[in-house]
Scaffold this active site. Structure first.
Site, PDB file in Angstrom:
ATOM      1  N   ALA A  78       0.842  -1.199   0.000  1.00 34.42           N
ATOM      2  CA  ALA A  78       0.000   0.000   0.000  1.00 34.42           C
ATOM      3  C   ALA A  78       0.876   1.246   0.000  1.00 34.42           C
ATOM      4  CB  ALA A  78      -0.894   0.014   1.246  1.00 34.42           C
ATOM      5  N   VAL A  79       0.517   2.197  -0.863  1.00 36.27           N
ATOM      6  CA  VAL A  79       1.195   3.491  -0.908  1.00 36.27           C
ATOM      7  C   VAL A  79       0.117   4.561  -0.814  1.00 36.27           C
ATOM      8  CG1 VAL A  79       2.594   5.065  -2.303  1.00 36.27           C
ATOM      9  CG2 VAL A  79       3.128   2.617  -2.277  1.00 36.27           C
ATOM     10  N   GLY A  87       7.728   5.771  -6.992  1.00 33.25           N
ATOM     11  CA  GLY A  87       8.697   4.717  -6.744  1.00 33.25           C
ATOM     12  C   GLY A  87       8.567   4.030  -5.402  1.00 33.25           C
ATOM     13  N   LEU A  88       7.613   4.443  -4.581  1.00 32.06           N
ATOM     14  CA  LEU A  88       7.486   3.824  -3.248  1.00 32.06           C
ATOM     15  C   LEU A  88       6.983   2.380  -3.341  1.00 32.06           C
ATOM     16  CD1 LEU A  88       6.069   6.824  -1.213  1.00 32.06           C
ATOM     17  CD2 LEU A  88       8.429   6.015  -1.338  1.00 32.06           C
ATOM     18  N   GLY A  89       6.095   2.114  -4.279  1.00 34.59           N
ATOM     19  CA  GLY A  89       5.631   0.738  -4.476  1.00 34.59           C
ATOM     20  C   GLY A  89       6.786  -0.165  -4.885  1.00 34.59           C
ATOM     21  N   GLU A 111      -1.863 -12.360  -4.441  1.00 30.90           N
ATOM     22  CA  GLU A 111      -3.072 -12.181  -5.240  1.00 30.90           C
ATOM     23  C   GLU A 111      -3.246 -10.700  -5.510  1.00 30.90           C
ATOM     24  OE1 GLU A 111      -3.737 -15.939  -2.908  1.00 30.90           O
ATOM     25  OE2 GLU A 111      -3.520 -13.897  -2.161  1.00 30.90           O
ATOM     26  N   ASN A 116      -6.516  -4.440 -11.585  1.00 28.99           N
ATOM     27  CA  ASN A 116      -5.548  -3.481 -11.028  1.00 28.99           C
ATOM     28  C   ASN A 116      -4.273  -3.469 -11.879  1.00 28.99           C
ATOM     29  OD1 ASN A 116      -3.861  -1.871  -9.514  1.00 28.99           O
ATOM     30  ND2 ASN A 116      -4.460  -2.775  -7.553  1.00 28.99           N
ATOM     31  N   TYR A 123       4.311  -5.464 -10.263  1.00 26.51           N
ATOM     32  CA  TYR A 123       4.821  -6.802  -9.972  1.00 26.51           C
ATOM     33  C   TYR A 123       5.578  -7.387 -11.165  1.00 26.51           C
ATOM     34  CZ  TYR A 123       1.783  -6.304  -5.934  1.00 26.51           C
ATOM     35  OH  TYR A 123       1.176  -5.841  -4.804  1.00 26.51           O
TER      36      TYR A 123
END
Length: 181
Positions: A78-79, A87-89, A111, A116, A123
């Site tokens: 979560a960001v 870039g936090l993710g 999951e 999304n 990912y």
């Protein structure tokens, strides 16, 4: 170390207020106080947070995985909406994978909502592959979840990937608004 300004750390009970606030902002209350307390208390759970360089209490993002046998099952990334796209993710996913590798886990899985695309794209930057689909997985709207999988965390080549990803994360963060204020 991700950058000289951002603080990444394992979250503790002292961070529960910030954790709940970020959960409410990102997910509308996905997990309860008791749920997060269980995560913090569990030896099989790693809960990491990124804090603002301008405030030791402003939690910008968090990620969590459960250790299940030799697998890191990522449960949350979560960001805060005001800080997305900076870039936090990437920093969180990198940190979760690095932690899983350091814990000698063999693979990572998660999951994600089939719709999304931003998360799926994130990912895929870390070479997660679609391994299946859980029909009607999300209770709020019955949406399917894609099962994503990354294996070979203990293969010697994975260390090279971690170094490459670390460089990618640092380069993105250096360009971001989060640390350039």
């Amino acid at each position: 170390m991700l950058s000289s300004n951002l603080k990444l750390k394992s979250l503790t009970p002292d961070d529960l207020g910030a954790i709940l606030e970020l959960d409410q902002t990102c997910f509308g209350g996905l997990w309860t106080l008791e749920g997060y307390q269980r995560e913090l208390d569990s030896p099989n759970s790693d809960l990491l947070g990124i804090f603002s360089p301008h405030s030791h209490t402003l939690l910008l993002g968090m990620g969590c995985f459960w250790t299940i046998l030799e697998e890191a099952h990522i449960t949350i990334v979560a960001v805060h909406p005001l800080y997305q796209g900076q870039g936090l993710g990437q920093a969180l996913v990198y940190s979760l994978l690095k932690t899983a590798c350091d814990r000698n886990l063999e693979r990572a899985t998660l999951e994600v909502r089939a719709s999304n695309q931003a998360a799926i794209s994130l990912y895929q930057k870390f070479e997660f592959k679609t391994a299946g689909r859980r029909r009607g997985y999300y209770q709020d709207n019955g949406e399917d979840a894609l099962i994503l999988w990354l294996s070979d965390l203990q293969h010697p080549s994975f260390q090279d990937k971690l170094e490459k990803w670390h460089s990618m994360v640092v380069a993105k963060l250096e360009k971001s608004l989060v640390i350039s204020h």
